[in-house]
Structure formats: structure tokens, C-alpha cells
Design an enzyme around this catalytic site. Sequence first.
Site, PDB file in Angstrom:
ATOM      1  N   ASN A  11      -1.640  12.817  32.484  1.00  0.00           N
ATOM      2  CA  ASN A  11      -0.254  12.410  32.754  1.00  0.00           C
ATOM      3  C   ASN A  11      -0.346  11.052  33.456  1.00  0.00           C
ATOM      4  O   ASN A  11      -0.584  10.977  34.655  1.00  0.00           O
ATOM      5  CB  ASN A  11       0.409  13.460  33.631  1.00  0.00           C
ATOM      6  CG  ASN A  11       1.909  13.297  33.796  1.00  0.00           C
ATOM      7  OD1 ASN A  11       2.505  13.920  34.661  1.00  0.00           O
ATOM      8  ND2 ASN A  11       2.554  12.490  32.970  1.00  0.00           N
ATOM      9  N   CYS A  71       7.062  14.251  40.759  1.00  0.00           N
ATOM     10  CA  CYS A  71       6.035  14.368  39.722  1.00  0.00           C
ATOM     11  C   CYS A  71       4.763  14.879  40.381  1.00  0.00           C
ATOM     12  O   CYS A  71       4.175  14.188  41.221  1.00  0.00           O
ATOM     13  CB  CYS A  71       5.791  13.017  39.047  1.00  0.00           C
ATOM     14  SG  CYS A  71       4.409  13.028  37.889  1.00  0.00           S
ATOM     15  N   GLY A  72       4.343  16.082  40.013  1.00  0.00           N
ATOM     16  CA  GLY A  72       3.178  16.687  40.640  1.00  0.00           C
ATOM     17  C   GLY A  72       1.882  15.938  40.381  1.00  0.00           C
ATOM     18  O   GLY A  72       1.049  15.769  41.274  1.00  0.00           O
ATOM     19  N   ASN A 160      12.850  19.296  40.454  1.00  0.00           N
ATOM     20  CA  ASN A 160      13.406  18.904  39.157  1.00  0.00           C
ATOM     21  C   ASN A 160      13.513  20.169  38.308  1.00  0.00           C
ATOM     22  O   ASN A 160      12.787  21.141  38.517  1.00  0.00           O
ATOM     23  CB  ASN A 160      12.550  17.822  38.479  1.00  0.00           C
ATOM     24  CG  ASN A 160      11.075  18.165  38.444  1.00  0.00           C
ATOM     25  OD1 ASN A 160      10.656  19.242  38.843  1.00  0.00           O
ATOM     26  ND2 ASN A 160      10.273  17.252  37.960  1.00  0.00           N
ATOM     27  N   HIS A 162      13.357  23.043  35.427  1.00  0.00           N
ATOM     28  CA  HIS A 162      12.422  23.495  34.405  1.00  0.00           C
ATOM     29  C   HIS A 162      12.944  24.750  33.718  1.00  0.00           C
ATOM     30  O   HIS A 162      13.482  25.645  34.369  1.00  0.00           O
ATOM     31  CB  HIS A 162      11.049  23.808  35.015  1.00  0.00           C
ATOM     32  CG  HIS A 162      10.365  22.615  35.594  1.00  0.00           C
ATOM     33  ND1 HIS A 162       9.526  21.807  34.854  1.00  0.00           N
ATOM     34  CD2 HIS A 162      10.413  22.072  36.831  1.00  0.00           C
ATOM     35  CE1 HIS A 162       9.081  20.827  35.629  1.00  0.00           C
ATOM     36  NE2 HIS A 162       9.603  20.970  36.832  1.00  0.00           N
ATOM     37  N   GLU A 211       8.977  16.779  28.615  1.00  0.00           N
ATOM     38  CA  GLU A 211       9.577  16.282  29.846  1.00  0.00           C
ATOM     39  C   GLU A 211      10.836  15.477  29.543  1.00  0.00           C
ATOM     40  O   GLU A 211      10.838  14.628  28.647  1.00  0.00           O
ATOM     41  CB  GLU A 211       8.581  15.414  30.621  1.00  0.00           C
ATOM     42  CG  GLU A 211       7.396  16.184  31.193  1.00  0.00           C
ATOM     43  CD  GLU A 211       6.676  15.402  32.272  1.00  0.00           C
ATOM     44  OE1 GLU A 211       7.341  14.979  33.246  1.00  0.00           O
ATOM     45  OE2 GLU A 211       5.459  15.198  32.144  1.00  0.00           O
ATOM     46  N   ARG A 212      11.872  15.732  30.321  1.00  0.00           N
ATOM     47  CA  ARG A 212      13.107  14.964  30.138  1.00  0.00           C
ATOM     48  C   ARG A 212      12.827  13.491  30.419  1.00  0.00           C
ATOM     49  O   ARG A 212      12.199  13.134  31.413  1.00  0.00           O
ATOM     50  CB  ARG A 212      14.220  15.489  31.059  1.00  0.00           C
ATOM     51  CG  ARG A 212      13.911  15.399  32.536  1.00  0.00           C
ATOM     52  CD  ARG A 212      15.085  15.814  33.410  1.00  0.00           C
ATOM     53  NE  ARG A 212      14.706  15.674  34.820  1.00  0.00           N
ATOM     54  CZ  ARG A 212      15.541  15.826  35.835  1.00  0.00           C
ATOM     55  NH1 ARG A 212      16.811  16.145  35.607  1.00  0.00           N
ATOM     56  NH2 ARG A 212      15.131  15.686  37.070  1.00  0.00           N
ATOM     57  N   CYS A 220       2.049  18.208  33.311  1.00  0.00           N
ATOM     58  CA  CYS A 220       3.206  18.122  34.199  1.00  0.00           C
ATOM     59  C   CYS A 220       2.932  19.033  35.395  1.00  0.00           C
ATOM     60  O   CYS A 220       2.883  20.253  35.238  1.00  0.00           O
ATOM     61  CB  CYS A 220       4.486  18.550  33.472  1.00  0.00           C
ATOM     62  SG  CYS A 220       5.955  18.565  34.521  1.00  0.00           S
ATOM     63  N   THR A 222       4.732  19.580  38.307  1.00  0.00           N
ATOM     64  CA  THR A 222       5.845  20.435  38.719  1.00  0.00           C
ATOM     65  C   THR A 222       6.076  21.517  37.674  1.00  0.00           C
ATOM     66  O   THR A 222       6.451  22.647  38.009  1.00  0.00           O
ATOM     67  CB  THR A 222       7.136  19.619  38.918  1.00  0.00           C
ATOM     68  OG1 THR A 222       7.452  18.914  37.715  1.00  0.00           O
ATOM     69  CG2 THR A 222       7.000  18.643  40.069  1.00  0.00           C
ATOM     70  N   GLY A 223       5.831  21.189  36.402  1.00  0.00           N
ATOM     71  CA  GLY A 223       5.975  22.184  35.340  1.00  0.00           C
ATOM     72  C   GLY A 223       4.972  23.310  35.477  1.00  0.00           C
ATOM     73  O   GLY A 223       5.306  24.489  35.282  1.00  0.00           O
TER      74      GLY A 223
END
Length: 284
Positions: A11, A71-72, A160, A162, A211-212, A220, A222-223
Amino acid sequence: MKFTKMHGIGNDYVYVNCFEETVKDPSAVAKFVSDRHFGIGSDGLILIRPSEIADCEMDMYNLDGSQGAMCGNGIRCVAKYVYDHGIVDKTSLSIATRSGIKYVDLTIRDGKASMVKVNMGSPILTAKEIPVVAETEQVINAPITVDGKEYRMTAVSMGNPHAIIYVDDVDSLDLEKIGPSFENHVCFPDRVNTEFVQLIDRNTVKMRVWERGSGETLACGTGACAVTVASILNDKVNGSKPVTVQLLGGDLNISWERDENLVYMTGPATTVFDGEIDLGFLGE
């Protein structure tokens, strides 16, 4: 503008040290530098700024120029950058984001930060706070119809929004087709990041993410955290142990400490190269 290209398990973002640099129009710069043919190539732009409330601030922009909250994978790279460049000289530090202050711990190898553990905060499960349009207070294994097909969705925010969807085989999905339909679904007033998850065993899951604002990315953070929370809520994994989340770019280890209601993410951060780019035509 001087920059550093970094990635967290694939990422990738363009990082700018705003202790020294000034970026007048971050949205325009993000769209230009993210282009993999005419720019540098990245999933977006992250500005590392001074902060009055933390050791530094992370200000992130997606490749379409929209501003992100958290963003993780990006925050691990920010932590590595400020340590490796001497902006901070400690291995436990605080980073301000649009979704609050996050706390990180660094593992140092040969004088550089290699692994980063991030306290990602508490998951948000209340529908209106995620936000997701729903008749129930929480959205856990709830039906959603997208492009005429019904899926089961669990909604979680890690700063954010999910939507987690369980499937039998993530590799066979046509994400380019269904990803935008989830992202822009009427259920999600702020759009949504969508994770498609395949169960490997009680301690391991495999995911792909749309991701949006960026499309499919290799990882991702946070995902992965949202997927772990959703998987525990749906009793698909052993919640008493860390969960290994397999992403296209590599693995993250995630734990949800239920007694303190905090999610911890551990993973690598990598510097690719430093460079300098002329943004004069953008008015920078």
C-alpha cells in the site's frame, strides 16, 4: 518538492516532510503524483506535518484527490519516517490524524524502524456513526443487494467506514466491476471501503479490498482491523488470539483486546526511494 516513496505491504504513498516543505494544493498534488504513468505512482499522498498535540500529524489524500481520515499502512510509514529522519528520537510516539491521535511502538533494526505496532483505537459499530444507512443500531451479517445480487455485510468504522463481505474465493472476484458498486451504494452516505474476506482457518483470513477514492489496493491497514473485528463478532475466528490477515501485499497481525476495546495492528514499513519533483505547472 522533495518526497519519499514508501509502502506498507504494497500500500504505497508519496510522503512529504512538511516540517521542511510546503504543499499549497494537496488534492491537486495527490492526483498528479499518484498517476503511475505521468506521475510518481502511488495510492495517494501523505503529508507529515508538525503538530501541537502529538509528535507529528499525518494528513492523507487518496489518488483521486479526496482527503482521507486514517490509513493503517500509511501511519506505520509515517512513524518510520519521523524516526529514521531524526524528527523524533523515541520508539513510542503519537501521531495526530483526522480520526484522532494514534499511538505507535517501533521495533528498531540496524538503526532504522522495521516493524510498527499501532494502537488503532476502538472500533465504531453504531450504524449512524460509521455511517451506514440501517434500521438497526448495528449492522452485523445484514443483507445488502448490490447489482441485483444479495450479500451479507458487517459494517465497522476504524476512523473510516468499512463493509466486510465474506466470500468463498476472493481470487475469483471481479473487483473492478463490483467494487465501485459497493463504494457508491446508497447505504453509504460517505462512500465505503469494502473488504471481501475468505476464511482460511480460525486464526487466519484472506482479504482483498476496494478502497473508496483509490480502487483496489495491495493492502489496507484499517480494513484488516475492521475485518478482524467483524470476524470476531461473527464468530469466524478465535478472538482470544491475534488474527493473521493475508493481503495481496503481505500479512498483518491484528488483535482486538475486548477488555479495553482497542485494536492493535502490527506490520512492516518500507522505504522505496527518495526523490524530487517539479510541481511548477501546478502553481506549487
